[in-house]
Design an enzyme around this catalytic site. Sequence first.
Site, PDB file in Angstrom:
ATOM      1  CG  HIS A 165      30.384  98.202  32.631  1.00  0.00           C
ATOM      2  ND1 HIS A 165      29.228  97.532  32.913  1.00  0.00           N
ATOM      3  CD2 HIS A 165      30.130  98.966  31.546  1.00  0.00           C
ATOM      4  CE1 HIS A 165      28.292  97.902  32.046  1.00  0.00           C
ATOM      5  NE2 HIS A 165      28.813  98.764  31.212  1.00  0.00           N
ATOM      6  CG  HIS A 214      26.493  85.609  40.452  1.00  0.00           C
ATOM      7  ND1 HIS A 214      26.544  86.811  41.122  1.00  0.00           N
ATOM      8  CD2 HIS A 214      27.363  84.778  41.057  1.00  0.00           C
ATOM      9  CE1 HIS A 214      27.429  86.701  42.103  1.00  0.00           C
ATOM     10  NE2 HIS A 214      27.934  85.483  42.094  1.00  0.00           N
ATOM     11  CD  GLU A 259      26.680  87.914  45.117  1.00  0.00           C
ATOM     12  OE1 GLU A 259      27.020  88.984  44.578  1.00  0.00           O
ATOM     13  OE2 GLU A 259      27.487  87.035  45.438  1.00  0.00           O
ATOM     14  CG  HIS A 264      27.272  80.963  43.030  1.00  0.00           C
ATOM     15  ND1 HIS A 264      27.067  81.357  44.335  1.00  0.00           N
ATOM     16  CD2 HIS A 264      28.089  81.901  42.489  1.00  0.00           C
ATOM     17  CE1 HIS A 264      27.727  82.491  44.561  1.00  0.00           C
ATOM     18  NE2 HIS A 264      28.361  82.838  43.459  1.00  0.00           N
TER      19      HIS A 264
HETATM   20 CO    CO Z   1      29.287  84.692  43.371  1.00  0.00          CO
END
Ligand code: CO
Length: 298
Positions: free
Chosen positions: A125, A183, A213, A245
């Site tokens: 966005h 993620h 997350e 990650h």
């Molecule tokens: Co991250």
Amino acid sequence: MLKFAKWGILTGALLCMTCTCAFAGAHGGGHSRPHDKGTAILLVTFGTSIPEAQIAFSAMEKRVKAAYPDVPIRWAYTSTIIRKKLDAQGSTLESLPIALSHMMEEGYSKVAVQSLHMMAGHEFHYVRVNARKFAEMVEGFDKVMVGRPLLSTDEDLERAADAIVKLIPAKRKPNEAVVLMGHGSHHPADSVFSAMMYKVQKRDPNVFVGTVEGHPDFEDVKSQILKKGLKKAWLMPLMSVAGDHSVNDLVGDEDDSWKSMLTKAGVECVPVLKGLAEIDAFGQIWVDHLKTAMRHLQ
Ligand code: CO
């Protein structure tokens, strides 16, 4: 009052027309752009500071070049931290506004901005809203179109689920788990990962999707694996690149990596590190979204 309102609408419409004319004058037919360079593509990613993960972006650029051999391709990284890290290592990458400013200065009139994000969360966005502003500027672009991220429509999810199943190494047995790490985010679009797990489990019940997350989280994945009594897990990223990650949170040696925590729970782990942008079946979904954006530019 009614009269006034009507007059207001009429004036508004007239003003609007004037506005449009002024806009068309400044932008239309390239009046203020004697050397209109036409259309360009901007690929936008969060970025990665892991050099090995860059191959995913090179593969992506190759695909886009194959689809649009005559259109210049530029890159923008949205992560300030990653750009700073790369800057310190001597390679400068542009942010979205800087990349678009440069393209504007160079004289491009239309830009297709393709998000290489996984889902339409905060990052997407940010790209969509800010890129569009560049078409609102006086002497800005005539048109900017933003291509959707990887997992946007139901068709995208179906295609991605098929691609995931094909991506699983042939050596993996049906009673072994496959764990995909997305993620995840606090953005409402995070629900796409639960949808992804649903789609993938219709094809193979022992494939699990977790996120760093968001949701499903690691505990969700671990409890399902233990409940099913699976003794081995193949760990794969569900991200555009096998970056930080993947290397640290998924398969790192620290106690809190998914590999360490699953191993501790009695599940043997096998890492399979490949960014999705390295793989054609996923890359083609992004390219198809770019094609839609390019069509809308005309
Ligand atoms: Co991250």
